[in-house]
Design a protein around this motif. Structure first.
Motif: not given
Length: 179
Positions: A1-4, A30-39, A43-47, A138-143
Motif C-alpha cells: 500500500m502506498n503512503h497516501d 467503463l471504456g477506460t482505465e481508472l486512476p491507480w490510487d482509486y484502484r 482493493d485495499t479498503i473498499g468502497g 468546484e474544480h480541484f487540481d488534485l487526484g
C-alpha cells in the motif's frame, strides 16, 4: 500500500483487506482505465461511507446505489439531460472530448467526479464537485487520494460539501457486499 493510502486508512480507521477487483473487466465495462490510487484504495479498503456523509463508489457493488458503473452511467445521462435543457456545463468541459466520471456521492445528492481530458492518463485526472440539484461546480487540481487526504486533513475545503464533510473524528463504514 502506498503512503497516501496508508495515511487514508489510518485517518479513517478503515479496515484493510478488501477483495481485489478485476480491473481489466472494469476498464472494459467503463471504456477506460481508472486512476491507480482509486484502484488501490478499492482493493485495499473498499468502497465505503466516509465521515457519515461521503460514499466512495465501488465497481461491482452489490448495492446498485453505490455501484461505480451504474452511477457513472446514471450521472452521464442526468448531466446530458440538464445540459440539453436549462443548465450549462462547467467551463472545464469546453475542451472537446473532456468528460466527467462519477466516483463519489453524498447523503445530500452532491457528486464528485474525475475530470478526464482527452489524451490524459487517468492518474492525472482532477476532481470536480457538483452541488445537488444545481449548477454550482468546484474544480480541484488534485487526484483522488490527494483530494481525500487534503480534505480530511482540513488543507482543502469544498464549499459545496463543507457543512457536513469532513467530520471529527473521522469514520469509515464499508459498503459490504461488493468487495
Amino acid at each position: 500500500m502506498n503512503h497516501d493510502l496508508a495515511r487514508l486508512a489510518r485517518l479513517l480507521g478503515a479496515p484493510t483487506g478488501a477483495r481485489p477487483k478485476d480491473w481489466p473487466a472494469v476498464a472494459r465495462r467503463l471504456g477506460t482505465e481508472l486512476p491507480w490510487d482509486y484502484r488501490e484504495f478499492i482493493d485495499t479498503i473498499g468502497g465505503g461511507h466516509l465521515d457519515d456523509h461521503l460514499y466512495v463508489l465501488e465497481p461491482d457493488c452489490a448495492n446498485e446505489n453505490y455501484d461505480l458503473a451504474d452511477n457513472i452511467e446514471e450521472r452521464a445521462e442526468a448531466l446530458e439531460y440538464l445540459w440539453d435543457g436549462s443548465e450549462d456545463p462547467p467551463a472545464q468541459l469546453d475542451e472537446p472530448g473532456a468528460r466527467l466520471i462519477a466516483w463519489a456521492s453524498t447523503d445530500n445528492g452532491e457528486f464528485l467526479y474525475w475530470l478526464a481530458r482527452p489524451g490524459q492518463h487517468p492518474d492525472d485526472w482532477t476532481v470536480m464537485v457538483n452541488e445537488a440539484r444545481g449548477d454550482w461546480w468546484e474544480h480541484f487540481d488534485l487526484g483522488f487520494a490527494e483530494f481525500l487526504l487534503s480534505t480530511l486533513a482540513g488543507n482543502v475545503r469544498s464549499e459545496i460539501i463543507a457543512y457536513a464533510f469532513p467530520r471529527d473524528p473521522h469514520s469509515f463504514r464499508p459498503l459490504h457486499g461488493g468487495g
